[in-house]
Design an enzyme around this catalytic site. Structure first.
Site, PDB file in Angstrom:
ATOM      1  N   LYS A  26       0.815  -1.227   0.000  1.00  0.00           N
ATOM      2  CA  LYS A  26       0.000   0.000   0.000  1.00  0.00           C
ATOM      3  C   LYS A  26       0.848   1.277   0.000  1.00  0.00           C
ATOM      4  CE  LYS A  26      -4.213  -1.731   0.120  1.00  0.00           C
ATOM      5  NZ  LYS A  26      -5.100  -1.539  -1.046  1.00  0.00           N
TER       6      LYS A  26
ATOM      7  N   GLU B  60      -9.933   6.106   2.698  1.00  0.00           N
ATOM      8  CA  GLU B  60     -10.746   5.032   3.269  1.00  0.00           C
ATOM      9  C   GLU B  60      -9.803   3.914   3.700  1.00  0.00           C
ATOM     10  OE1 GLU B  60     -10.041   5.311   0.129  1.00  0.00           O
ATOM     11  OE2 GLU B  60      -9.348   3.294  -0.364  1.00  0.00           O
TER      12      GLU B  60
ATOM     13  N   SER C 224       1.809  -9.732  -0.922  1.00  0.00           N
ATOM     14  CA  SER C 224       1.492  -8.298  -0.873  1.00  0.00           C
ATOM     15  C   SER C 224       1.620  -7.679   0.506  1.00  0.00           C
ATOM     16  CB  SER C 224       0.091  -8.072  -1.419  1.00  0.00           C
ATOM     17  OG  SER C 224      -0.841  -8.867  -0.722  1.00  0.00           O
TER      18      SER C 224
END
Lengths: 276, 390
Positions: free
Chosen positions: B84, B106, B372
């Site tokens: 991210k 969000e 990830s």
């Protein structure tokens, strides 16, 4: 489903009001709130009140990003009560439409029903106009064309941050009326209206040319209605304030009394009285 | 101009109020995306702050056990513990150049929220994170992490009180503060230009992975596997191999309690084309277009719609999409820990699970799984599923 007679045109209704020197009171409710049957009764009561000039019916979508908490909660109630698009057309068809009825919904609702099927159903049910809260001008070509074929007014929405050039482009084919969003934010009652609203209404009127302009978002009571009509709007849209009353189980008489005060505020004489 | 459509998918389905705002973001991105100064600053942050390049680790024990050569792209080693941060640093640097002083975002599990709060702090910006009340309860540690980083965390109390509602609320809030605030969208989803921009900032994963596998293996992999929620880690690693037609690309969605149970987030299994949060793509919905409640053991995959480019890649047959159930993902989580000493995020565990499940077919081949994120955030969830009280 009742087959309704040729629906009332928004332009005729606004012309009639203009000739009387009045603004239009546009009242919003969410279809299916608190139940489909009760919302049909409330809609008919509002039409029969003689105070409402255009009835705006929300066809619920589960994720209404342009709406504030009051209408979100109404949508939740409606969906829990089994509201759906078929029922929305049943209700619109069953109403005795003495005033024009318009739908407000979100694009996925139209898309899943089928664009042509949706606009044809609007015509069949006597729905005069369509507002799609999350469909900007650039994405609306197909739906606008379908609306034209069915003689349903596609109602454009413009906002305070819509620049002059963009506003002219959007409103080049304005029909029915133009929805001016009073303020940057979502639907819901507000204590005061924006200082720059007068200028925005003036810009909207100019770009809309002959099409009427109505102001919505944050119009909470007669004072606001009087204010926006006084600033030159052809109509005022009241939603959350009415939905609030429905949520609280307010009696039909009290709702009627409220919309009557709203309607009075659209008349020039009341504006004059208010000023004194 | 950056393309706003992927075949028929994508677009900009938002209220008029957001259109000028998105046009500003698109213009800013267009202006800076190839600007050498911007790219140099971004590369520097990715290297010095995020810790890139992340390794491509040969998973020796798993390879021996399952009979195919498994490489893991270690996004779990990126700062804050997931991919991210690649996107939040990119967008935050862009927002700063565009004169914004505040970021909103969000978050579901909290990883994107933490990565946004981190980027905001690093660049001296204010930060507000919208998070569903249910997710706040489930992810207390990440909520506190965000607060420790100076972010305001707003509890979203409407709808299903999860990621979907957090996105709606962030969009509603953004229109009230467009002048000074950038909405830092967390995945390759939403209205244009977010899918394109987030892909750009995540494509560093694919660029690195391709160069690393060529260096370490001397050849391209047979297969690249990634989990798909909104789809940003997947599109990031896929982007490095899209032109290598022989490389099989596999996206793994959340199968939840199984497709037949209806409790899942596998848009390509039970979904149909529709519009949610600005994009036209595959969506889990009923026949009237009401968005379905989704379920996954991993909050990061628990969303009703999939990134529009994935819908196109599936249509044209360039990528294929499968799913792993909660149980399969939980098994893969434990397996990678016990066999290799790596605890993957439950999201990434779905990709690992697919590789384990398809071991027979993959025999003798080289496979890259995009790891990830790391699994620390998930230990409470896993313990609960194991019936262990910690």
């Amino acid at each position: 489903m009742m087959i309704s007679k040729g629906h009332l045109r928004l332009s005729e209704q606004f012309d009639r009001l203009r000739s009387r020197g009045e603004g239009a009171l546009i009242a919003y409710i969410t279809l299916g709130d608190p139940t489909p049957a009760e919302s049909l009764a409330i809609a008919q009561t509002l039409i029969d009140s003689g105070s409402v000039d255009v009835l705006e019916l929300g066809v619920p979508f589960s994720d209404p990003i342009a709406d504030g908490p009051v209408i979100q909660a109404a949508v939740d109630r409606a969906l829990k009560a089994g509201m759906n698009t078929d029922l929305a057309f049943d209700i619109a068809g069953a109403l005795d439409k003495k005033v024009p009825v318009v739908y407000l919904t979100y694009y996925n609702i139209v898309l899943q029903y089928g664009i042509e099927r949706f606009t044809e159903s609007c015509r069949a049910a006597g729905v005069s106009g369509l507002i799609v809260a999350d469909l900007p001008f650039e994405e609306s070509l197909e739906l606008r064309a379908a609306c034209k074929l069915c003689d349903v007014d596609y109602i454009h929405v413009v906002t305070p941050n819509t620049g002059p050039e963009r506003m002219r482009k959007i409103l080049a084919d304005a029909s029915g009326f133009v929805y001016l969003v009073s303020t940057m934010g979502v639907t819901g009652k507000r204590k005061t209206l924006s200082d720059s609203l007068g200028e925005f209404i003036r810009r909207g009127r100019e770009a809309a040319r002959q099409a009427p302009v109505a102001v919505g978002f944050g119009i909470s009571g007669p004072d606001h209605v009087g204010e926006v009509v006084g600033m030159g709007a052809d109509g005022a849209i009241v939603g959350s304030a009415i939905v609030d009353l429905i949520r609280d189980g307010t009696s039909a008489e009290e709702i009627l009394a409220f919309v009557k005060t709203l309607k009075q505020a659209t008349r020039p004489i009341s504006a004059a009285v208010n000023k004194t | 101009m950056i393309e706003s459509r992927y075949g028929e998918y994508g677009g900009t389905y938002v209220p008029e109020m957001l259109v000028p705002a998105l046009q500003d973001v698109a213009a800013g991105y267009e202006k800076y995306r190839n600007d050498p100064g911007f790219r140099a600053e971004l590369d520097d942050y990715l290297k010095q702050f995020v810790g890139r390049p992340t390794p491509l680790t040969l998973s020796r024990n798993m390879s021996r056990k399952y009979g195919f050569k498994l490489y893991l792209k270690r996004e779990d080693q990126a700062f804050t513990g997931a991919h991210k941060i690649n996107n939040t640093i990119g967008q935050a640097l862009l927002a700063k150049r565009m004169g914004k002083t505040r970021l909103i975002a969000e978050t579901g599990a909290g990883q994107h929220g933490v990565a946004t709060a981190t980027a905001a702090r690093a660049l001296g910006m204010d930060c507000t994170i919208f998070m569903g009340e249910v997710d706040i309860e489930r992810q207390k540690m990440n909520v506190f992490r965000m607060r420790l980083l100076g972010a305001e965390v707003v509890a979203v109390k409407n709808g299903t009180r999860t990621l979907k509602d957090a996105i709606s609320e962030a969009m509603r809030s953004w229109v009230t503060c467009l002048d000074d605030t950038h909405y830092l969208f967390g995945t390759a989803y939403g209205p244009h230009p977010f899918p394109a921009m987030v892909k750009d900032f995540q494509s560093v994963i694919g660029r690195e992975a391709r160069a690393q596998i060529l260096e370490q293996e001397g050849d391209l992999p047979a297969c690249v596997v990634a989990c798909v929620g909104g789809g940003s880690n997947a599109i990031g690693i896929f982007s490095g191999f899209l032109k290598d037609e022989a490389v099989r690309l596999v996206g793994v969605e959340a199968g939840g309690c199984g497709i037949d149970s209806g409790k899942h987030a596998a848009r390509f299994q039970g979904g149909s084309k529709g519009v949610l949060h600005g994009s036209y793509t595959y969506v889990l919905q009923d026949k009237y277009g009401q968005i379905s409640d989704t379920h996954s053991v991993s909050a990061g995959l628990d969303y009703a719609a999939v990134g529009p480019e994935h819908s196109m890649l599936r249509d044209i047959g360039r990528a294929e999409y499968s799913y792993a159930t909660d149980d399969e993902a939980l098994h893969a989580f434990r397996e990678l820990g016990m066999v290799e000493g790596i605890l993957p995020a439950l999201e990434s565990s779905h990709a690992v699970a697919w590789a384990i499940k398809n071991a027979e077919e993959l025999k003798g081949k080289t496979v890259i799984v995009n790891l990830s994120g790391r699994g620390d955030k998930d230990v409470y969830t896993v313990a609960k599923h194991m019936g262990v009280d910690i």
